[in-house]
Design a protein around this motif. Structure first.
Motif, short mmCIF file in Angstrom:
data_model
loop_
_atom_site.label_atom_id
_atom_site.label_comp_id
_atom_site.label_asym_id
_atom_site.label_seq_id
_atom_site.Cartn_x
_atom_site.Cartn_y
_atom_site.Cartn_z
N PHE A 1 0.86 -1.18 0.00
CA PHE A 1 0.00 0.00 0.00
C PHE A 1 0.90 1.23 0.00
N ARG A 2 1.30 1.64 -1.20
CA ARG A 2 2.33 2.67 -1.33
C ARG A 2 1.77 4.00 -1.80
N ASN B 1 -0.32 7.72 -0.86
CA ASN B 1 -0.51 8.65 0.24
C ASN B 1 -1.48 9.74 -0.20
N VAL C 1 -4.79 5.83 -6.04
CA VAL C 1 -5.42 5.52 -4.77
C VAL C 1 -6.54 4.51 -4.97
N ALA D 1 -5.14 1.02 -5.70
CA ALA D 1 -4.58 0.44 -4.47
C ALA D 1 -5.68 -0.01 -3.53
N MET D 2 -6.75 0.76 -3.45
CA MET D 2 -7.87 0.40 -2.59
C MET D 2 -8.55 -0.87 -3.09
N LYS E 1 -7.20 -3.33 -4.73
CA LYS E 1 -6.32 -4.46 -4.39
C LYS E 1 -6.47 -4.83 -2.93
N LEU E 2 -6.48 -3.81 -2.08
CA LEU E 2 -6.57 -4.03 -0.64
C LEU E 2 -7.87 -4.72 -0.26
N VAL F 1 -4.14 -1.38 8.71
CA VAL F 1 -4.19 -0.97 7.31
C VAL F 1 -5.46 -0.17 6.99
N GLN G 1 -5.07 3.42 7.95
CA GLN G 1 -4.24 4.13 6.96
C GLN G 1 -5.04 4.39 5.69
N ALA G 2 -5.77 3.38 5.25
CA ALA G 2 -6.56 3.50 4.02
C ALA G 2 -7.61 4.60 4.15
#
Length: 206
Positions: free
Chosen positions: A87-88, A90, A98, A101-102, A104-105, A191, A194-195
């Protein structure tokens, strides 16, 4: 390995596996016209809800596993060795990055929750509150994935994403199943916080 469409990813949620799918863009986005008018606000609320309930879910999970999980959670549930998607991003990352990445998470989390729920149905079939929480969290996560799918298709014409899944607990001992569950849920608490910090500003009304 191979190209895995969104629909296939959703069907994999109860079979966590290690795998990858290529990130592809094209004109074949399925169903992006079905996005609701409030999809962005709904997505924001789902992320906020998951963040607000994550710690309670973890605490309830520990309580239902009994000893030594209740008294030695820091040691047994240390998530340092647990795989989670990188999760790289910001707050300064581009919105497209973003969103990918979300996706995938939460695709990974959805699969992990299916794994944990299956194990708890076997190991703690009378733990109704925990099972209800797990089912509700999974339901919210599925809805979130659906909304992220809409947003990625509608805004960026992306309909396939590189996704990895965690290790299945099938065939492991009862203790190992409980341990894997608590490690994943502890990592989830970290996580999702952070997300939420990163995603929510991107979903706020202008």
């Amino acid at each position: 390995t191979g190209v895995v469409p969104f629909v296939a990813l959703l069907l994999l949620q109860r079979r966590p596996v290690a795998g990858r799918a290529l990130l592809v863009t094209g004109s074949g986005c399925p169903g992006h016209g079905l996005c609701r008018s409030n999809v962005q606000e709904q997505t924001r609320r789902q992320v906020a809800l998951l963040n607000a309930t994550a710690q309670d879910l973890f605490s309830l999970y520990l309580k239902c596993q009994g000893e030594p999980f209740s008294s030695e959670s820091d040691k047994i549930c240390n998530p340092s060795g647990v795989f989670f998607p990188a999760f790289r991003v910001n707050r300064t990352s581009e919105r497209k990055e973003v969103m990918v990445a979300m996706y995938k998470l939460f695709a990974f989390l959805n699969a992990s929750l299916g794994n944990i729920t299956r194990d708890q149905e076997e190991l703690n079939p009378t733990a109704k509150e925990l099972l209800d929480r797990l089912h509700n969290t999974t339901k919210t996560t599925r809805g979130l994935i659906s909304n992220l799918t809409c947003l990625l298709c509608k805004n960026y014409n992306i309909f396939q994403v590189d996704v990895s899944y965690g290790e299945s607990s099938k065939g492991k001992s009862a203790f190992k199943k409980k341990q894997q569950g608590c490690q994943v849920l502890r990592k989830y608490v970290q996580v999702i916080a952070q997300a939420a910090r990163i995603l929510l500003p991107h979903l706020s009304p202008p």
